[in-house]
Write an enzyme that holds these catalytic residues in place. Structure first.
Site, PDB file in Angstrom:
ATOM      1  N   GLY A 153      32.928  18.754  67.689  1.00 42.99           N
ATOM      2  CA  GLY A 153      33.303  18.199  66.422  1.00 42.99           C
ATOM      3  C   GLY A 153      33.259  19.171  65.194  1.00 42.99           C
ATOM      4  N   ARG A 154      33.188  18.699  64.273  1.00 37.10           N
ATOM      5  CA  ARG A 154      32.777  19.481  62.853  1.00 37.10           C
ATOM      6  C   ARG A 154      31.651  20.264  62.665  1.00 37.10           C
ATOM      7  NH1 ARG A 154      33.927  14.524  61.469  1.00 37.10           N
ATOM      8  NH2 ARG A 154      31.720  14.035  60.687  1.00 37.10           N
ATOM      9  N   ILE A 155      30.442  19.926  62.863  1.00 42.63           N
ATOM     10  CA  ILE A 155      29.359  20.723  63.060  1.00 42.63           C
ATOM     11  C   ILE A 155      29.406  21.537  64.243  1.00 42.63           C
ATOM     12  CG2 ILE A 155      26.797  20.566  62.870  1.00 42.63           C
ATOM     13  CD1 ILE A 155      26.902  18.079  61.545  1.00 42.63           C
ATOM     14  N   THR A 234      19.529  18.519  66.439  1.00 47.99           N
ATOM     15  CA  THR A 234      19.617  18.138  64.850  1.00 47.99           C
ATOM     16  C   THR A 234      20.814  16.676  64.668  1.00 47.99           C
ATOM     17  OG1 THR A 234      21.529  19.365  64.348  1.00 47.99           O
ATOM     18  CG2 THR A 234      19.317  20.373  64.127  1.00 47.99           C
ATOM     19  N   ARG A 236      21.011  13.386  67.062  1.00 46.03           N
ATOM     20  CA  ARG A 236      20.204  12.063  67.214  1.00 46.03           C
ATOM     21  C   ARG A 236      19.300  12.161  68.653  1.00 46.03           C
ATOM     22  NH1 ARG A 236      21.759  11.737  62.950  1.00 46.03           N
ATOM     23  NH2 ARG A 236      22.830  10.294  62.004  1.00 46.03           N
ATOM     24  N   GLU A 265      11.938   6.731  63.302  1.00 46.73           N
ATOM     25  CA  GLU A 265      11.500   7.710  62.244  1.00 46.73           C
ATOM     26  C   GLU A 265      11.378   6.472  61.065  1.00 46.73           C
ATOM     27  OE1 GLU A 265      14.970  10.060  61.126  1.00 46.73           O
ATOM     28  OE2 GLU A 265      15.089  11.229  63.197  1.00 46.73           O
ATOM     29  N   HIS A 285      13.479  15.390  59.882  1.00 43.39           N
ATOM     30  CA  HIS A 285      15.140  14.810  59.697  1.00 43.39           C
ATOM     31  C   HIS A 285      15.430  15.387  58.313  1.00 43.39           C
ATOM     32  CE1 HIS A 285      18.194  11.839  61.011  1.00 43.39           C
ATOM     33  NE2 HIS A 285      18.617  12.704  60.712  1.00 43.39           N
TER      34      HIS A 285
END
Length: 323
Positions: A153-155, A234, A236, A265, A285
């Site tokens: 994807g983008r990241i 980074t 989930r 969290e 996070h």
């Protein structure tokens, strides 16, 4: 309009330039984290619009049923923490821009910081030096290593670019459609899922969490990794089968991990299993927690509030509520 903003831990939002978009509204900002529905119901009893910071607070039916004035939940990105069906039943619009065209460069940057920190044991070396010890081990260089990116994807695409700049050999695994896109973009795709885990020296997860991706990385996958390999997450925590990462690290397959995300969290228990492991780097996070990323996020969120106030809500993820 009465607007409540939850979980602004550092009271940052009111300092952002985009906060002026809420001028003229009655805004209440909460800086602590609360998940108790009764406390939240009391805090939010007058709110017409609720602003969420990512997935910090779960919004489920028992809470929604106590908020008769609530008409809009405005946030950004995915929404597994929101019961959208209950929102529809309660007449609450959920607006969430999926930011399809823009990667979170803040998250990508933190990912790469964790890659470097993990391969060179930077936190451990710093801690040792502060104890009066000099050089506690030998790290590994990135150049020439295989960088496995799970999810195109983008990241994930940004991380592949970073790896190439550092002289690594980028390798992709993802859904069939994403693998086809990666090939079309000129990236190497692993011959198989097993080969992807077996050959990655650094493996970084960049998948969204859906029912179909929950636990997608299994104990068997991790057992195929090199004893020297580093896994970075980074995205989930529930992408990895529950307990599998800790077990693999103890077994020495893989060798290291660097994580920014956890199944529950915030993590406040210093005895959390990952926090007690010397071969794990943990951050709280903070992938998206930069002033620049906040400005981008909340400009979108506040624009959604403007659209609702004008009678033309945008980015509605439960359109049945409009009927």
């Amino acid at each position: 309009m009465k607007i409540s903003i939850l979980d602004d831990y550092h009271d940052t939002i009111r300092t952002l330039p985009c906060f002026s978009m809420l001028d003229g509204h009655d805004v209440t900002i909460w800086n602590d984290h609360v998940q108790d529905d009764d406390i939240l119901a009391e805090r939010l009893k007058d709110a017409e619009a609720l602003v969420l910071i990512r997935e910090r607070t779960k919004i489920q039916a028992p809470l929604l049923e106590q908020l008769p004035n609530l008409r809009l939940i405005s946030q950004r990105s995915v929404f597994p923490h929101i019961d959208t069906e209950a929102c529809t039943k309660c007449g609450v619009i959920v607006s969430s821009n999926a930011h399809a065209g823009t990667p979170s460069f803040a998250t990508a940057e933190l990912t790469w910081a964790l890659v470097l920190a993990g391969m060179r044991s930077l936190p451990q070396q710093v801690a040792a030096l502060k104890r009066g010890e000099w050089q506690i081990g030998v790290g590994s260089s990135l150049r020439g290593k295989t960088l496995g990116v799970y999810g195109y994807g983008r990241i994930g695409g940004v991380i592949l670019d970073y790896g190439k700049l550092f002289g690594m050999k980028p390798l992709v695994w993802a859904s069939e459609g994403s693998r086809d896109r990666a090939r079309a973009d000129g990236w190497d795709v692993a011959a198989s899922r097993d080969a992807f885990f077996e050959s990655s020296d650094v493996l970084s997860l960049h998948l969204r969490l859906y029912d179909s991706t929950r636990g997608i990385v299994t104990a068997a996958d991790l057992a195929r990794m090199k004893p020297s390999a580093l896994l970075v997450n980074t995205s989930r925590a529930p992408l990895i089968e529950t307990g599998a990462l800790e077990a693999a690290l103890r077994a020495g397959r893989l060798g290291m991990a660097a994580v920014d995300v956890y199944e529950e969290e915030p993590v406040r228990d210093p005895n959390h299993p990952l926090l007690s492991m010397d071969n794990v780097i943990c951050t709280p996070h903070i992938g998206y927690v930069t002033r620049e990323d906040y400005e981008t996020q909340f400009a979108d969120i506040f624009e959604q509030i403007h659209a609702y106030a004008a009678g033309a809500p945008i980015h509605v993820v439960n359109p049945d509520v409009l009927g």
